[in-house]
Design a protein around this motif. Structure first.
Motif, PDB file in Angstrom:
ATOM      1  N   GLY A   1      -1.318-120.272  92.964  1.00 33.23           N
ATOM      2  CA  GLY A   1      -1.271-120.043  94.396  1.00 33.23           C
ATOM      3  C   GLY A   1      -2.432-119.182  94.854  1.00 33.23           C
TER       4      GLY A   1
ATOM      5  N   LEU B   1      -1.228-126.052  91.378  1.00 28.59           N
ATOM      6  CA  LEU B   1      -0.197-125.158  90.878  1.00 28.59           C
ATOM      7  C   LEU B   1       0.217-125.599  89.486  1.00 28.59           C
ATOM      8  CD1 LEU B   1       2.122-124.750  94.011  1.00 28.59           C
ATOM      9  CD2 LEU B   1       0.055-123.476  93.385  1.00 28.59           C
TER      10      LEU B   1
ATOM     11  N   TRP C   1       8.753-129.165  92.341  1.00 29.76           N
ATOM     12  CA  TRP C   1       8.257-128.062  93.145  1.00 29.76           C
ATOM     13  C   TRP C   1       8.998-128.064  94.479  1.00 29.76           C
ATOM     14  CZ3 TRP C   1       4.948-124.392  91.417  1.00 29.76           C
ATOM     15  CH2 TRP C   1       4.256-124.667  90.239  1.00 29.76           C
ATOM     16  N   TYR C   2       9.396-126.893  94.888  1.00 30.87           N
ATOM     17  CA  TYR C   2      10.040-126.677  96.170  1.00 30.87           C
ATOM     18  C   TYR C   2       9.235-125.606  96.884  1.00 30.87           C
ATOM     19  CZ  TYR C   2      13.988-129.194  94.159  1.00 30.87           C
ATOM     20  OH  TYR C   2      14.773-130.148  93.576  1.00 30.87           O
ATOM     21  N   ARG C   3       9.399-125.561  98.203  1.00 28.60           N
ATOM     22  CA  ARG C   3       8.708-124.513  98.943  1.00 28.60           C
ATOM     23  C   ARG C   3       9.599-123.976 100.041  1.00 28.60           C
ATOM     24  NH1 ARG C   3       4.001-128.121 101.983  1.00 28.60           N
ATOM     25  NH2 ARG C   3       5.371-129.134 103.528  1.00 28.60           N
TER      26      ARG C   3
ATOM     27  N   ARG D   1      14.541-123.772 101.991  1.00 28.52           N
ATOM     28  CA  ARG D   1      13.765-124.309 100.880  1.00 28.52           C
ATOM     29  C   ARG D   1      13.815-125.833 100.934  1.00 28.52           C
ATOM     30  NH1 ARG D   1      14.405-121.822  94.905  1.00 28.52           N
ATOM     31  NH2 ARG D   1      14.109-119.972  96.210  1.00 28.52           N
TER      32      ARG D   1
ATOM     33  N   VAL E   1       9.311-130.446  97.593  1.00 28.14           N
ATOM     34  CA  VAL E   1       7.933-130.895  97.769  1.00 28.14           C
ATOM     35  C   VAL E   1       7.689-132.146  96.933  1.00 28.14           C
ATOM     36  CG1 VAL E   1       5.497-130.301  97.453  1.00 28.14           C
ATOM     37  CG2 VAL E   1       7.140-128.545  98.213  1.00 28.14           C
TER      38      VAL E   1
ATOM     39  N   ASP F   1       1.393-126.156 105.262  1.00 24.07           N
ATOM     40  CA  ASP F   1       1.723-126.086 103.840  1.00 24.07           C
ATOM     41  C   ASP F   1       1.881-124.645 103.355  1.00 24.07           C
ATOM     42  OD1 ASP F   1      -0.601-128.736 103.533  1.00 24.07           O
ATOM     43  OD2 ASP F   1       1.577-128.927 103.333  1.00 24.07           O
TER      44      ASP F   1
ATOM     45  N   TYR G   1       5.952-121.306  96.919  1.00 24.79           N
ATOM     46  CA  TYR G   1       6.267-122.496  96.125  1.00 24.79           C
ATOM     47  C   TYR G   1       6.994-122.082  94.847  1.00 24.79           C
ATOM     48  CZ  TYR G   1       3.398-125.387  99.157  1.00 24.79           C
ATOM     49  OH  TYR G   1       2.903-126.076 100.240  1.00 24.79           O
TER      50      TYR G   1
ATOM     51  N   CYS H   1       8.807-123.507  91.203  1.00 27.45           N
ATOM     52  CA  CYS H   1       8.927-124.633  90.282  1.00 27.45           C
ATOM     53  C   CYS H   1      10.328-124.654  89.685  1.00 27.45           C
ATOM     54  CB  CYS H   1       7.872-124.575  89.194  1.00 27.45           C
ATOM     55  SG  CYS H   1       7.922-123.133  88.113  1.00 27.45           S
TER      56      CYS H   1
ATOM     57  N   GLY I   1       8.369-117.506  92.500  1.00 29.19           N
ATOM     58  CA  GLY I   1       7.564-118.151  93.524  1.00 29.19           C
ATOM     59  C   GLY I   1       6.096-117.771  93.438  1.00 29.19           C
TER      60      GLY I   1
END
Length: 119
Positions: free
Chosen positions: A8, A19, A35-37, A44, A47, A88, A92, A94, A112
């Protein structure tokens, strides 16, 4: 299994970041990587996610299709992000589902990593 996320940072609009989420562990098979953000004030969201099958199968959130690419191997999950925009900007996270001979299949989350896209 422990996850270490990295990659990041701050990037300008239109830029790229990659990432990485490295998974430590012996005899690990990574079944699902994702991956989530989460942006401030928002929930949340997914992604991208990739599932280990005969041919790895990837799914993407609508907002990142065509710009982001997820990949995995048995050492981690990765996210190549291109054409980044301010939308964006988020933290983020994982996620993996990994199998080991001692634990079976277990879900793990990494800490994160912040991605900030300047306009």
């Amino acid at each position: 299994v422990q996850l270490q996320a990295s990659g990041g940072g701050l990037v300008q609009t239109g830029g790229s970041l990659r990432l990485s989420c490295a998974a430590s562990g012996s005899n690990l098979i990574l079944n699902i990587g994702g991956w989530y953000r989460q942006a401030p004030g928002l929930e949340r969201e997914l992604v991208a996610r990739i599932t280990r099958t005969s041919v790895d199968r990837a799914t993407y959130g609508e907002s990142v299709k065509g710009r982001f690419t997820v990949s995995r191997d048995n050492t981690g999950v990765y996210l190549q992000m291109n054409s980044l925009g301010p939308e964006d900007t988020a933290v983020y996270f994982c996620h993996i589902n990994a199998w080991t001979p001692t634990t079976g299949s277990v879900d793990y989350w990494g800490h994160g990593t912040l991605v900030t896209v300047s306009s």
